[in-house]
Design a protein around this motif. Structure first.
Motif, PDB file in Angstrom:
ATOM      1  N   SER A 190       3.992  -5.996  25.728  1.00  0.00           N
ATOM      2  CA  SER A 190       3.201  -7.143  26.190  1.00  0.00           C
ATOM      3  C   SER A 190       4.061  -8.396  26.298  1.00  0.00           C
ATOM      4  N   MET A 191       5.023  -8.521  25.405  1.00  0.00           N
ATOM      5  CA  MET A 191       5.874  -9.704  25.377  1.00  0.00           C
ATOM      6  C   MET A 191       6.668  -9.862  26.668  1.00  0.00           C
ATOM      7  N   VAL A 192       7.244  -8.766  27.151  1.00  0.00           N
ATOM      8  CA  VAL A 192       8.124  -8.852  28.324  1.00  0.00           C
ATOM      9  C   VAL A 192       7.376  -9.299  29.569  1.00  0.00           C
ATOM     10  N   GLN A 193       6.041  -9.218  29.549  1.00  0.00           N
ATOM     11  CA  GLN A 193       5.253  -9.672  30.685  1.00  0.00           C
ATOM     12  C   GLN A 193       4.997 -11.172  30.646  1.00  0.00           C
ATOM     13  N   GLU A 194       5.254 -11.810  29.487  1.00  0.00           N
ATOM     14  CA  GLU A 194       4.967 -13.239  29.338  1.00  0.00           C
ATOM     15  C   GLU A 194       6.232 -14.079  29.163  1.00  0.00           C
ATOM     16  N   VAL A 195       7.162 -13.634  28.323  1.00  0.00           N
ATOM     17  CA  VAL A 195       8.416 -14.370  28.102  1.00  0.00           C
ATOM     18  C   VAL A 195       9.571 -13.384  28.124  1.00  0.00           C
ATOM     19  N   ARG A 196      10.760 -13.939  28.258  1.00  0.00           N
ATOM     20  CA  ARG A 196      11.956 -13.092  28.252  1.00  0.00           C
ATOM     21  C   ARG A 196      12.433 -12.897  26.816  1.00  0.00           C
ATOM     22  N   PRO A 197      12.527 -11.662  26.340  1.00  0.00           N
ATOM     23  CA  PRO A 197      12.994 -11.429  24.959  1.00  0.00           C
ATOM     24  C   PRO A 197      14.430 -11.901  24.782  1.00  0.00           C
ATOM     25  N   ASP A 198      14.749 -12.317  23.569  1.00  0.00           N
ATOM     26  CA  ASP A 198      16.125 -12.678  23.257  1.00  0.00           C
ATOM     27  C   ASP A 198      16.706 -11.655  22.278  1.00  0.00           C
ATOM     28  N   GLY A 199      17.891 -11.939  21.776  1.00  0.00           N
ATOM     29  CA  GLY A 199      18.538 -11.005  20.861  1.00  0.00           C
ATOM     30  C   GLY A 199      17.744 -10.774  19.592  1.00  0.00           C
ATOM     31  N   VAL A 200      17.052 -11.824  19.098  1.00  0.00           N
ATOM     32  CA  VAL A 200      16.242 -11.686  17.889  1.00  0.00           C
ATOM     33  C   VAL A 200      15.069 -10.737  18.152  1.00  0.00           C
ATOM     34  N   SER A 201      14.527 -10.784  19.363  1.00  0.00           N
ATOM     35  CA  SER A 201      13.412  -9.899  19.719  1.00  0.00           C
ATOM     36  C   SER A 201      13.826  -8.439  19.603  1.00  0.00           C
ATOM     37  N   PHE A 202      15.000  -8.126  20.137  1.00  0.00           N
ATOM     38  CA  PHE A 202      15.470  -6.744  20.085  1.00  0.00           C
ATOM     39  C   PHE A 202      15.801  -6.320  18.647  1.00  0.00           C
ATOM     40  N   LYS A 203      16.297  -7.258  17.851  1.00  0.00           N
ATOM     41  CA  LYS A 203      16.530  -6.925  16.435  1.00  0.00           C
ATOM     42  C   LYS A 203      15.217  -6.597  15.732  1.00  0.00           C
ATOM     43  N   ALA A 204      14.170  -7.391  16.032  1.00  0.00           N
ATOM     44  CA  ALA A 204      12.865  -7.135  15.416  1.00  0.00           C
ATOM     45  C   ALA A 204      12.325  -5.773  15.837  1.00  0.00           C
ATOM     46  N   VAL A 205      12.520  -5.410  17.112  1.00  0.00           N
ATOM     47  CA  VAL A 205      12.031  -4.117  17.604  1.00  0.00           C
ATOM     48  C   VAL A 205      12.814  -2.976  16.957  1.00  0.00           C
ATOM     49  N   LEU A 206      14.123  -3.106  16.914  1.00  0.00           N
ATOM     50  CA  LEU A 206      14.944  -2.052  16.301  1.00  0.00           C
ATOM     51  C   LEU A 206      14.628  -1.904  14.820  1.00  0.00           C
ATOM     52  N   SER A 207      14.430  -3.024  14.126  1.00  0.00           N
ATOM     53  CA  SER A 207      14.082  -2.974  12.716  1.00  0.00           C
ATOM     54  C   SER A 207      12.700  -2.350  12.522  1.00  0.00           C
ATOM     55  N   GLY A 208      11.763  -2.698  13.411  1.00  0.00           N
ATOM     56  CA  GLY A 208      10.425  -2.121  13.334  1.00  0.00           C
ATOM     57  C   GLY A 208      10.443  -0.618  13.543  1.00  0.00           C
ATOM     58  N   CYS A 209      11.246  -0.166  14.503  1.00  0.00           N
ATOM     59  CA  CYS A 209      11.387   1.279  14.726  1.00  0.00           C
ATOM     60  C   CYS A 209      12.020   1.951  13.511  1.00  0.00           C
ATOM     61  N   SER A 210      12.954   1.255  12.859  1.00  0.00           N
ATOM     62  CA  SER A 210      13.603   1.807  11.675  1.00  0.00           C
ATOM     63  C   SER A 210      12.606   1.983  10.536  1.00  0.00           C
ATOM     64  N   HIS A 211      11.819   0.927  10.253  1.00  0.00           N
ATOM     65  CA  HIS A 211      10.839   0.999   9.165  1.00  0.00           C
ATOM     66  C   HIS A 211       9.692   1.952   9.493  1.00  0.00           C
ATOM     67  N   GLY A 212       9.392   2.107  10.792  1.00  0.00           N
ATOM     68  CA  GLY A 212       8.278   2.965  11.181  1.00  0.00           C
ATOM     69  C   GLY A 212       8.656   4.398  11.460  1.00  0.00           C
ATOM     70  N   GLY A 213       9.936   4.730  11.344  1.00  0.00           N
ATOM     71  CA  GLY A 213      10.380   6.098  11.577  1.00  0.00           C
ATOM     72  C   GLY A 213      10.424   6.502  13.037  1.00  0.00           C
ATOM     73  N   LEU A 214      10.434   5.529  13.957  1.00  0.00           N
ATOM     74  CA  LEU A 214      10.486   5.819  15.395  1.00  0.00           C
ATOM     75  C   LEU A 214      11.948   5.864  15.843  1.00  0.00           C
ATOM     76  N   VAL A 215      12.615   6.914  15.488  1.00  0.00           N
ATOM     77  CA  VAL A 215      14.060   6.999  15.709  1.00  0.00           C
ATOM     78  C   VAL A 215      14.379   7.060  17.195  1.00  0.00           C
ATOM     79  N   ASP A 216      13.745   7.963  17.920  1.00  0.00           N
ATOM     80  CA  ASP A 216      14.052   8.131  19.341  1.00  0.00           C
ATOM     81  C   ASP A 216      13.727   6.859  20.127  1.00  0.00           C
ATOM     82  N   GLU A 217      12.593   6.224  19.812  1.00  0.00           N
ATOM     83  CA  GLU A 217      12.228   4.989  20.509  1.00  0.00           C
ATOM     84  C   GLU A 217      13.250   3.890  20.236  1.00  0.00           C
ATOM     85  N   GLY A 218      13.690   3.794  18.991  1.00  0.00           N
ATOM     86  CA  GLY A 218      14.694   2.785  18.660  1.00  0.00           C
ATOM     87  C   GLY A 218      16.000   3.004  19.385  1.00  0.00           C
ATOM     88  N   LEU A 219      16.423   4.273  19.475  1.00  0.00           N
ATOM     89  CA  LEU A 219      17.673   4.570  20.189  1.00  0.00           C
ATOM     90  C   LEU A 219      17.532   4.290  21.672  1.00  0.00           C
TER      91      LEU A 219
END
Length: 637
Positions: A357-386
Motif C-alpha cells: 500500500s505504501m508504494v502507491q502513496e509515497v516512495r519508500p526509502d532505505g529505512v522502509s526496506f530495512k523495516a520490511v526485511l526485518s519484518g520478514c525476518s521476525h515473521g519467518g517469511l524467508v523467501d519474501e524477504g529474499l
C-alpha cells in the motif's frame, strides 16, 4: 513698554508659534520626499521586481532607506540574484554602505546559502560589529561547518570584538564531534566571565551541547541554575535524557516541570513519547496523548509519528494503526514507523501488505526496506524477504547498504540457513560489522551449530574483547552441547579479562509504579508472596502439560537444581507479581532487557492458557503477545 521687553516678547511669541505645526504648515511649503521613498512600499507589497526597476531608474539617488527596504525583501524571499543586483548597484553607484547595510548584505548571502560570498563581504568590511561576526558564525553553524564557525569565533576575539549572548548561543551549536565538549567548556568559561551563562539563549545552548556530548550531568547542572526556563531549555533536558536511554529520568523531569507549570510544544511531547517508548510505559503514554489533546496542540506529522512509535513499542498496535489511518498527511517516516511496529510484533504478512500500500502513496526509502526485511525476518517469511532484497540489488535507484545486508543475514540465521548467511558475509561489498557477527552467533546458539559458532565467536572476541554478551552466548552454545569443560574455560577467560555479564532484569508497571526484578531476586517487599505464587503457578501449569526446558540452565548441576534455578528467572517473577497485583482480564505487560529464554516463553504460554490471561512480553528483540496460550511469534524468534 520698553524696547527690549517688546523684542523679548516678540521672540517668545515667535518661538511659541513655531511649535504649532498646523499654523506653520499653512505658511511654509512641505519638505520634498526623498527620491527613493517609493521603493519601500513596493517591497512591502511584494513587488520586488518593480522596486528593482525603480532602483535602476533612480541610479545614484538611492540612499540608505531604499537599500534597506530592498535587502530586507531579498532576505525574506531568499532572493539571491535580486540581492546580487542590489549589491552591484551599490558598487556601481559608488555608494559606501554603513556597517548596518553591509551586515544586511552579509545576512542576505548567508540566508541564500552563499557562504563564500558572505565571507568575502565580511572580510571586505572596513568596520564590523558583533552582529556582523555573529551572522557569519551562524551561517557556518547552520550548514554544519563547525570548524569554520569556531575558527571565525577565535578570529573575532583576536580582533578585539567581545561576543554577546547571541554569538555565544550560536557558536555553541558548533561544539560537536570528539573535541566538542572541550571547545564547549572553553566557551562556557567565557560565558561565565561575561555573565552570559544564565542568559536563556546561552543556557539552552550550553544544555543542548552537553546533552549531545553525553555529558548529561553537566547539562542538568546548567539546567538547574537557569533563572528562567523556557520550553526550549525544558525540551532540551528531556531530549538529552531520552537520547542517552535514560528514559525514567526523562519522565521524572517532565513530571517535575509539568507540576511547575511548564508550557509544552509538540517537540517536547515528541521527546517524551520517545522516552516512554523505551520504558514501554503504556499508561503514561496514554496520559500524554490525552494531554496533547487537552492542550489543543496541532497534530503535526512528527508528533503523530511519535505516537505511532510509542503505541507500537508499548505493545498496542491497534492504537498505532488508528492514529496512522486517521492521519490527514503521512510522511515516509509515518509508513516506516508502522512497518517497524508490525515487524517487532512478528506480523510479517502485515508488513508486506502495508508495504504494497505504501508504494502507491509515497516512495519508500532505505529505512522502509530495512523495516520490511526485518519484518520478514521476525515473521519467518524467508523467501519474501529474499525477493525484496533481490529487487534492491537489481534496482538501479536504490542499492542495498550495509544495514540491508545485516537484515538479510539475520533473516537467514533465524531460518537456520547459517552457512548461506556466512557465505553472504564473505562475498558482500562491505566489511562485516560486529552486529552482523553477533546476529550470526545468536543464530548458531538457537540452531546448535557449534563449529560455525566457535569461528564467529573468535571473530567477535578479537573485535570487542570486553563485550560480555559474546562470552555468554559462546558459553551457552557449549552448555547446550554438554561441553562443560569448554563452558568452564570460557568463564575462566571472562574472569581473566574482568568481563562481567549484564544481569537479566524484567519490569512491570502497576498502579503507576515500576517494579523491577532480577534473576532469583529477593529484594522486593512482597518477595514471600511472589515466590509462593510462583510455586502455585508451577504446580498448576505442570498439570496442564508444562515441562521445564532444562537446556536453558547453563550450569552443570542436577535436574532438581536446574528446575529451581529456572523458577527464579526475572520474567517468571514479573508474571507472578502481575497476576497478584492486576485486575482479572487485564493484559499483563512485561519488559525484559535481554532476550527471553525458551523456558520462560513456554511458562508464559501455559500461564496464559491456564489462567485465561493475556500476556505481552517485550524483550530486546521483539514483542511476544500471548493470547490464551498462543503467541504471535508462532514460536519463531
Amino acid at each position: 513698554m520698553h524696547g527690549r521687553s517688546r523684542v523679548f516678547l516678540l521672540r517668545r511669541i515667535h518661538l511659541k508659534d513655531s511649535d504649532r505645526p498646523r499654523q506653520l504648515s499653512c505658511q511654509t511649503s512641505p519638505s520634498p520626499l526623498p527620491p527613493d521613498s517609493n521603493l519601500k512600499p513596493l517591497c512591502l507589497q511584494g513587488r520586488l521586481h518593480e522596486a528593482l526597476l525603480g532602483m535602476a531608474t533612480l541610479g545614484a539617488e538611492v540612499r540608505f532607506h531604499g537599500y534597506d527596504a530592498l535587502l530586507t525583501a531579498c532576505i525574506d524571499r531568499r532572493a539571491f540574484l535580486e540581492g546580487q543586483l542590489v549589491h552591484a548597484h551599490m558598487i556601481k553607484s559608488q555608494y559606501l554602505p554603513s556597517v548596518y547595510l553591509a551586515t544586511r548584505l552579509l545576512i542576505m548571502y548567508v540566508k541564500c546559502d552563499s557562504l563564500n560570498d558572505a565571507r568575502h563581504m565580511l572580510e571586505a568590511m572596513p568596520e564590523r560589529n558583533v552582529v556582523s561576526w555573529t551572522a557569519m558564525i551562524s551561517g557556518y553553524s547552520q550548514k554544519g561547518h563547525c570548524a569554520e564557525a569556531l575558527g571565525l569565533f577565535v578570529k573575532m576575539m583576536e580582533a578585539g570584538q567581545l561576543p554577546d549572548e547571541y554569538t555565544l548561543a550560536t557558536v555553541l551549536t558548533s561544539c560537536t564531534g570528539p573535541f566538542g565538549p572541550k571547545h564547549g567548556r572553553q566557551i562556557h568559561s567565557l560565558a561565565l566571565k561575561t555573565n552570559f551563562d544564565s542568559h536563556m539563549f546561552v543556557g539552552s545552548s550550553l544544555l543542548d551541547m552537553y546533552a549531545k556530548a553525553s555529558e548529561i550531568e553537566d547539562a542538568r547542572r546548567v539546567f538547574d541554575i537557569l533563572p528562567d526556563r523556557d520550553v526550549v531549555s525544558c525540551t532540551a533536558i528531556i531530549s538529552g535524557y531520552a537520547q542517552l536511554g535514560l528514559d525514567a529520568e526523562a519522565l521524572e523531569v517532565f513530571k517535575l516541570l509539568h507540576k511547575e507549570g511548564m508550557d509544552c510544544n509538540y517537540v517536547t511531547f515528541s521527546c517524551l513519547l520517545n522516552a516512554l517508548s523505551g520504558l514501554a510505559a503504556l499508561d503514561y503514554g496514554r496520559q500524554v496523548h490525552g494531554l496533547v489533546i487537552r492542550c489543543e496542540l496541532p497534530f503535526y506529522v512528527v508528533l503523530q509519528n511519535s505516537l505511532i512509535d510509542m503505541y507500537s513499542k508499548c505493545g498496542s498496535l491497534i492504537y498505532s494503526r488508528k492514529i496512522f489511518d486517521n492521519m490527514l498527511e503521512r510522511s515516509v517516516i509515518s509508513w516506516n514507523a508502522m512497518l517497524a511496529g508490525y515487524g517487532k510484533h512478528g506480523l510479517g504478512s502485515e508488513v508486506v501488505r502495508l508495504f504494497k500500500s505504501m508504494v502507491q502513496e509515497v516512495r519508500p526509502d532505505g529505512v522502509s526496506f530495512k523495516a520490511v526485511l526485518s519484518g520478514c525476518s521476525h515473521g519467518g517469511l524467508v523467501d519474501e524477504g529474499l525477493d525484496f532484497f533481490d529487487f534492491m540489488v537489481n534496482d538501479q535507484r536504490m542499492k542495498p547498504d550495509i544495514g540491508h545486508y545485516g537484515c538479510v543475514i539475520d533473516l537467514l540465521g533465524r531460518a537456520g540457513r547459517i552457512e548461506k548467511a556466512l557465505d553472504l558475509m564473505k562475498c558482500m561489498p562491505f566489511e562485516p560489522t560486529t552486529a552482523m557477527w553477533g546476529s550470526l552467533l545468536g543464530a548458531c546458539r538457537v540452531h546448535a551449530n557449534v563449529s560455525i559458532g566457535e569461528f564467529v565467536a573468535q571473530k567477535l572476541l578479537d573485535i570487542e574483547p570486553e563485550n560480555s554478551g559474546n562470552f555468554v552466548i559462546l558459553s551457552n552454545i557449549y552448555a547446550a552441547a554438554g561441553r562443560w569443560q569448554d563452558v568452564a574455560r570460557v568463564r575462566e577467560l571472562m574472569k581473566e579479562r574482568t568481563v562481567t555479564k549484564e544481569p537479566g532484569r524484567s519490569w512491570i508497571n502497576l498502579d503507576k509504579t515500576m517494579h523491577t526484578f532480577y534473576s532469583s531476586d529477593r529484594s522486593h517487599p512482597q518477595r514471600e508472596q511472589i515466590y509462593a505464587k510462583i510455586l502455585e503457578l508451577y504446580e498448576r501449569i505442570k498439570e496442564a502439560g508444562y515441562v521445564p526446558d532444562l537446556s536453558c540452565v547453563l550450569h552443570d548441576v542436577d535436574d532438581e537444581q536446574k528446575e529451581s534455578m529456572l523458577l527464579g528467572h526475572s520474567e517468571k517473577l514479573a508474571i507472578a507479581f502481575g497476576l497478584m497485583g492486576s485486575t482479572p482480564c487485564k493484559l499483563i505487560r512485561i519488559t525484559k532487557n535481554l532476550r527471553i529464554c525458551v523456558d520462560c516463553h513456554n511458562f508464559a504460554k501455559y500461564v496464559s492458557k491456564v489462567y485465561a490471561r493475556d500476556i505481552s512480553l517485550r524483550d530486546s528483540n521483539r514483542f511476544h503477545l500471548i493470547i490464551r496460550g498462543t503467541c504471535t511469534c508462532r514460536d519463531y524468534w
